[in-house]
Scaffold this motif. Structure first.
Motif, PDB file in Angstrom:
ATOM      1  N   ILE A  27     -16.698  -7.855  -9.167  1.00 58.02           N
ATOM      2  CA  ILE A  27     -16.083  -6.956 -10.046  1.00 58.02           C
ATOM      3  C   ILE A  27     -16.867  -6.881 -11.363  1.00 58.02           C
ATOM      4  O   ILE A  27     -17.292  -5.997 -11.873  1.00 58.02           O
ATOM      5  CB  ILE A  27     -14.813  -7.374 -10.308  1.00 58.02           C
ATOM      6  N   ILE A 216       1.984   0.410  -4.092  1.00 62.64           N
ATOM      7  CA  ILE A 216       0.931   0.093  -2.872  1.00 62.64           C
ATOM      8  C   ILE A 216       0.536   1.451  -2.424  1.00 62.64           C
ATOM      9  O   ILE A 216      -0.749   1.421  -2.018  1.00 62.64           O
ATOM     10  CB  ILE A 216       1.795  -0.769  -1.667  1.00 62.64           C
ATOM     11  N   ILE A 219      -2.247   2.835  -4.711  1.00 65.41           N
ATOM     12  CA  ILE A 219      -3.558   2.103  -4.400  1.00 65.41           C
ATOM     13  C   ILE A 219      -4.306   2.617  -3.207  1.00 65.41           C
ATOM     14  O   ILE A 219      -5.510   2.942  -3.063  1.00 65.41           O
ATOM     15  CB  ILE A 219      -3.246   0.462  -4.361  1.00 65.41           C
ATOM     16  N   GLN A 223      -7.873   4.811  -2.647  1.00 72.37           N
ATOM     17  CA  GLN A 223      -8.997   4.448  -1.829  1.00 72.37           C
ATOM     18  C   GLN A 223      -9.439   4.727  -0.508  1.00 72.37           C
ATOM     19  O   GLN A 223     -10.152   4.056   0.308  1.00 72.37           O
ATOM     20  CB  GLN A 223      -9.011   2.916  -1.742  1.00 72.37           C
ATOM     21  N   VAL A 244     -13.856   7.248  -3.075  1.00 75.66           N
ATOM     22  CA  VAL A 244     -14.592   6.005  -2.682  1.00 75.66           C
ATOM     23  C   VAL A 244     -15.530   6.564  -1.521  1.00 75.66           C
ATOM     24  O   VAL A 244     -16.758   5.909  -1.578  1.00 75.66           O
ATOM     25  CB  VAL A 244     -13.690   5.153  -1.555  1.00 75.66           C
ATOM     26  N   LEU A 267     -12.360   3.557 -10.372  1.00 71.03           N
ATOM     27  CA  LEU A 267     -11.418   3.119  -9.369  1.00 71.03           C
ATOM     28  C   LEU A 267     -10.757   1.703  -9.682  1.00 71.03           C
ATOM     29  O   LEU A 267      -9.517   1.539  -9.417  1.00 71.03           O
ATOM     30  CB  LEU A 267     -12.116   2.875  -7.916  1.00 71.03           C
ATOM     31  N   LEU A 268     -11.664   0.721 -10.325  1.00 71.82           N
ATOM     32  CA  LEU A 268     -11.073  -0.521 -10.851  1.00 71.82           C
ATOM     33  C   LEU A 268      -9.957  -0.147 -11.642  1.00 71.82           C
ATOM     34  O   LEU A 268      -9.073  -0.812 -11.871  1.00 71.82           O
ATOM     35  CB  LEU A 268     -12.169  -1.333 -11.257  1.00 71.82           C
ATOM     36  N   VAL A 271      -6.721   0.744  -9.743  1.00 71.34           N
ATOM     37  CA  VAL A 271      -6.185  -0.445  -9.233  1.00 71.34           C
ATOM     38  C   VAL A 271      -5.715  -1.169 -10.452  1.00 71.34           C
ATOM     39  O   VAL A 271      -4.539  -1.885 -10.040  1.00 71.34           O
ATOM     40  CB  VAL A 271      -7.227  -0.980  -8.437  1.00 71.34           C
ATOM     41  N   THR A 275      -1.728  -2.689 -10.368  1.00 75.42           N
ATOM     42  CA  THR A 275      -1.664  -3.943 -10.313  1.00 75.42           C
ATOM     43  C   THR A 275      -0.915  -4.728 -11.421  1.00 75.42           C
ATOM     44  O   THR A 275       0.046  -5.425 -11.063  1.00 75.42           O
ATOM     45  CB  THR A 275      -2.930  -4.839 -10.181  1.00 75.42           C
ATOM     46  N   TYR A 278       2.610  -3.700 -10.784  1.00 79.82           N
ATOM     47  CA  TYR A 278       3.133  -4.517  -9.552  1.00 79.82           C
ATOM     48  C   TYR A 278       3.485  -6.005  -9.996  1.00 79.82           C
ATOM     49  O   TYR A 278       4.683  -6.462  -9.737  1.00 79.82           O
ATOM     50  CB  TYR A 278       1.719  -4.839  -8.675  1.00 79.82           C
ATOM     51  N   PHE A 279       2.581  -6.515 -10.749  1.00 77.97           N
ATOM     52  CA  PHE A 279       2.880  -7.909 -11.306  1.00 77.97           C
ATOM     53  C   PHE A 279       4.138  -8.041 -12.315  1.00 77.97           C
ATOM     54  O   PHE A 279       5.137  -8.860 -12.291  1.00 77.97           O
ATOM     55  CB  PHE A 279       1.744  -8.761 -11.862  1.00 77.97           C
TER      56      PHE A 279
ATOM     57  N   MET B 115      -4.820  -8.259  -4.645  1.00 79.33           N
ATOM     58  CA  MET B 115      -4.774  -6.934  -4.887  1.00 79.33           C
ATOM     59  C   MET B 115      -6.250  -6.214  -5.140  1.00 79.33           C
ATOM     60  O   MET B 115      -6.301  -5.121  -5.354  1.00 79.33           O
ATOM     61  CB  MET B 115      -4.286  -6.879  -6.550  1.00 79.33           C
ATOM     62  N   ILE B 116      -7.412  -7.095  -4.765  1.00 82.90           N
ATOM     63  CA  ILE B 116      -8.536  -6.322  -4.772  1.00 82.90           C
ATOM     64  C   ILE B 116      -8.962  -5.697  -3.363  1.00 82.90           C
ATOM     65  O   ILE B 116      -9.324  -6.470  -2.453  1.00 82.90           O
ATOM     66  CB  ILE B 116      -9.668  -7.221  -5.357  1.00 82.90           C
ATOM     67  N   PRO B 117      -8.956  -4.376  -3.260  1.00 85.82           N
ATOM     68  CA  PRO B 117      -9.376  -3.977  -1.951  1.00 85.82           C
ATOM     69  C   PRO B 117     -10.844  -4.263  -1.577  1.00 85.82           C
ATOM     70  O   PRO B 117     -11.468  -3.771  -2.489  1.00 85.82           O
ATOM     71  CB  PRO B 117      -8.921  -2.276  -1.895  1.00 85.82           C
ATOM     72  N   GLN B 119     -12.603  -1.750  -0.520  1.00 88.93           N
ATOM     73  CA  GLN B 119     -12.971  -0.306  -1.027  1.00 88.93           C
ATOM     74  C   GLN B 119     -13.690  -0.317  -2.445  1.00 88.93           C
ATOM     75  O   GLN B 119     -14.427   0.481  -2.987  1.00 88.93           O
ATOM     76  CB  GLN B 119     -12.187   0.880  -0.790  1.00 88.93           C
ATOM     77  N   LEU B 120     -13.316  -1.654  -3.208  1.00 90.12           N
ATOM     78  CA  LEU B 120     -13.336  -1.387  -4.435  1.00 90.12           C
ATOM     79  C   LEU B 120     -14.790  -2.133  -4.936  1.00 90.12           C
ATOM     80  O   LEU B 120     -15.441  -1.897  -5.583  1.00 90.12           O
ATOM     81  CB  LEU B 120     -12.472  -2.207  -5.520  1.00 90.12           C
ATOM     82  N   ILE B 121     -15.187  -3.355  -3.817  1.00 89.46           N
ATOM     83  CA  ILE B 121     -16.225  -4.028  -4.320  1.00 89.46           C
ATOM     84  C   ILE B 121     -17.372  -4.144  -3.227  1.00 89.46           C
ATOM     85  O   ILE B 121     -18.353  -4.780  -3.426  1.00 89.46           O
ATOM     86  CB  ILE B 121     -15.694  -5.582  -4.260  1.00 89.46           C
ATOM     87  N   PHE B 122     -17.110  -3.026  -2.176  1.00 88.33           N
ATOM     88  CA  PHE B 122     -18.175  -3.166  -1.175  1.00 88.33           C
ATOM     89  C   PHE B 122     -19.611  -3.000  -1.783  1.00 88.33           C
ATOM     90  O   PHE B 122     -20.744  -3.440  -1.267  1.00 88.33           O
ATOM     91  CB  PHE B 122     -18.011  -1.822  -0.298  1.00 88.33           C
ATOM     92  N   PRO B 124     -21.243  -3.903  -4.738  1.00 87.84           N
ATOM     93  CA  PRO B 124     -21.773  -5.251  -5.255  1.00 87.84           C
ATOM     94  C   PRO B 124     -21.934  -6.197  -4.139  1.00 87.84           C
ATOM     95  O   PRO B 124     -22.991  -6.886  -4.069  1.00 87.84           O
ATOM     96  CB  PRO B 124     -21.194  -5.546  -6.445  1.00 87.84           C
ATOM     97  N   PHE B 209     -14.533   0.215   8.099  1.00 90.80           N
ATOM     98  CA  PHE B 209     -14.949   0.316   6.658  1.00 90.80           C
ATOM     99  C   PHE B 209     -15.983  -0.685   6.430  1.00 90.80           C
ATOM    100  O   PHE B 209     -17.240  -0.326   6.270  1.00 90.80           O
ATOM    101  CB  PHE B 209     -14.095   0.406   5.576  1.00 90.80           C
TER     102      PHE B 209
END
Lengths: 289, 274
Positions: A27, A216, A219, A223, A244, A267-268, A271, A275, A278-279, B115-117, B119-122, B124, B209
């Motif tokens: 990230i 959920i 999110i 994506q 995506v 997208l981050l 999300v 999130t 969510y928390f 919570m990190i899918p 699809q978000l990090i593919f 990097p 994916f």
């Protein structure tokens, strides 16, 4: 022998390495890349500040992509959540028949999206597809489904709703079953109507579940990738290109890494906001129990 | 009693409609997979093929290196599962049974990972894998999932429920921590472990994916990717072959679902309740 103090750290280390290496660090790396111009092969990454972001938002194609993602998400989430809530209230009963219906509804959730996508492409085939035949039975006009920009995105929403309903309904049913029975007994003593009971007891008691599912679903809808990659490739005329898939195309086909990363940062943000909610909910729920 | 009858009819009819809406596409898939190419191109559609063409499955299987895809899928799915068990059991035990400096921080890290899918990090991760020379290998498909935040979360809950007296008794007998985990914690958490294993198996068996992004050649491709390439092999779209190919992908899952419907539903529903 590991010292007593070091023991728990040794136990969590393998997992933490995996999380940091493949989730947390990427990230940061993506944010870093989003501020640079890089084509994957060149040895230098040029720092360009926020210009990737500004050019994203000045491009017609990307604005369409964002619009598609938003429309897809809003429609999918509303339809899935609404329909499955209704089905859950209706089908929340014991017995083998109800269990079978619940199982049938749930089955698409465990099937690979590859098969789901191909199956629905075949069902939506404009010439020999089952869906057009079905429409014909009711005297309705045939639909071009995936082949026309006016119906393509809606067709993908239909697939997502079909796939998601069973899972959502079963989560709702789990929520319904955790509502204490005596609340309903009190309501029936007061001769409350079904509608009033639903509005005053069921829905408020179910609201944590409802919000969880909305989060959920938002999110996962934002994506969406597989159905688009297999069924439409973003087309026709960009009508199903979503975030995506856009990142994938710009990163892997056009090698504009900075550009794709900037889209990834957007997208981050989505999300992260979800999130956060969510928390918040999670802590409220824990507190409330 | 009499007045309730129409409601029961409506109820029953409604349920039949729901079942048809959800199962008919699969019936259609099975039926198509046995048809001749000609039978797929009739309108109105034919519901049942004249004869069952088993050779569609052989054609699908032989149209690419499917043995290789299948082998890769098995290695990736079980490789992930074994590694996950090795990492999540100790981590969940530490989080459930120990207080240590930074435990909240590390658990927070786990929850964020949850919570990190992918699809978000593919992108990097792809670049990382490329710089390590791991692209297009099964390692790229296995390593990122060598631990599971969801698994730790799930298992921690059930480890917490094991009564403290049991552990104290074991410690008085000088049982090592390893022995406590193996002889007390794992047996007590067996249902949760099975639930998690089913969840993990289905998720990674079905995954399209991640292999799509991380692999470029057949040597590391998995079954879902192989099936998705079927379309490109055939000139026109041969739906009978395509559906036969997809049956190969779907049947193992359906068999598992048939035998463990309750556990599977519980596993997936849990991802939504927590």
């Amino acid at each position: 022998m590991i010292g007593k103090k070091a023991f728990p750290y040794a136990m969590i280390t393998p997992s933490m390495i995996v999380f940091c290496l493949f989730f947390i660090y990427p990230i940061g790396y993506m944010i870093y890349l989003s501020l640079h111009d890089w084509n994957f092969v060149s040895p230098v990454k040029d720092f360009v500040g926020l210009s990737n972001f500004t050019s994203l938002f000045s491009e017609q194609e990307f604005l369409e992509v964002m619009r598609n993602s938003l429309v897809y998400t809003v429609l999918t989430v509303t339809l899935t959540t609404g329909t499955s809530l209704g089905l859950a209230v209706w089908l929340n009963k014991q017995g083998i028949v109800y269990r079978f219906v619940q199982g049938a509804m749930f089955s698409p959730h465990i099937i690979s999206l590859v098969s789901i996508s191909m199956l629905w492409m075949w069902l939506m085939d404009p010439d020999y597809g089952l869906l057009n035949w079905f429409l014909g039975l009711f005297g309705l006009p045939e639909s071009p489904w995936l082949t026309d920009p006016s119906t393509s995105l809606l067709s993908l929403v239909l697939v997502a709703v079909w796939k998601g309903i069973g899972f959502n309904a079963l989560v709702f049913i789990a929520g319904l079953q955790s509502i204490p029975r005596d609340m309903y007994e009190a309501a029936s003593l007061d001769d409350a109507t079904w509608f009033r009971t639903f509005w005053k007891i069921t829905l408020p008691m179910l609201s944590p579940t409802l919000f969880f599912l909305i989060i959920i679903n938002v999110i996962s809808s934002f994506q969406v990738f597989e159905t688009i990659a297999i069924m439409t490739q973003g087309g026709p005329i960009n009508s199903t290109n979503t975030l995506v898939f856009y990142i994938y195309e710009y990163g892997f086909n056009f090698f504009k890494i900075g550009y794709a990363s900037a889209a990834g940062v957007l997208l981050l943000i989505v999300v992260s906001v979800m999130t956060f909610f969510y928390f918040r909910l999670l802590s409220v729920k824990v507190h409330y129990r | 009693m009499k007045s309730r009858l129409p409601i029961n009819i409506i109820n029953g009819a409604g349920m039949i409609i729901v079942v048809v809406l959800f199962l008919m596409p699969f019936v259609w898939m099975v039926s198509t997979s046995f048809k001749t190419l000609g039978e797929t191109m009739t309108f109105p559609p034919v519901w049942f093929p004249d004869q069952f063409l088993w050779e569609n499955f052989i054609k699908a299987w032989n149209s690419g290196p499917f043995l290789r895809y299948f082998f890769n899928s098995v290695v990736v799915t079980f490789g992930i599962l074994v590694l996950q068990f090795c990492t999540i059991i100790p981590a969940a035990y530490a989080f459930a049974r120990y207080t240590f400096k930074g435990d909240r921080f590390f658990f927070g890290l786990t929850m964020i990972t949850l919570m990190i899918p992918p699809q978000l990090i593919f992108l990097p991760v792809y670049l990382q894998m490329s710089s390590w020379g791991l692209l297009d290998s099964l390692w790229a498909l296995i390593l990122p999932f060598a631990s599971s935040a969801f698994g730790i979360f799930l298992l921690r809950q059930s480890f917490k429920q094991v009564p403290e007296e049991l552990l104290e008794a074991a410690r008085l007998d000088e049982a090592s921590e390893g022995k406590i985990i193996l002889k007390i914690m794992i047996p007590m958490a067996k249902p949760v472990l099975i639930t998690f294993a089913l969840f993990s198996f289905i998720t990674h068996w079905n995954d399209y994916f991640w292999p799509l992004v991380m692999t470029t050649s057949d040597s590391a491709r998995t079954l879902p990717l192989g099936i998705s390439k079927l379309r490109e092999v055939e000139g026109g779209v041969a739906w009978n072959i395509l559906m036969a190919g997809n049956m190969i992908l779907v049947i193992p899952i359906l068999i598992v679902f048939f035998f463990a419907q309750r556990q599977i539903i519980r596993a997936f529903v849990y991802t939504g309740v927590k």
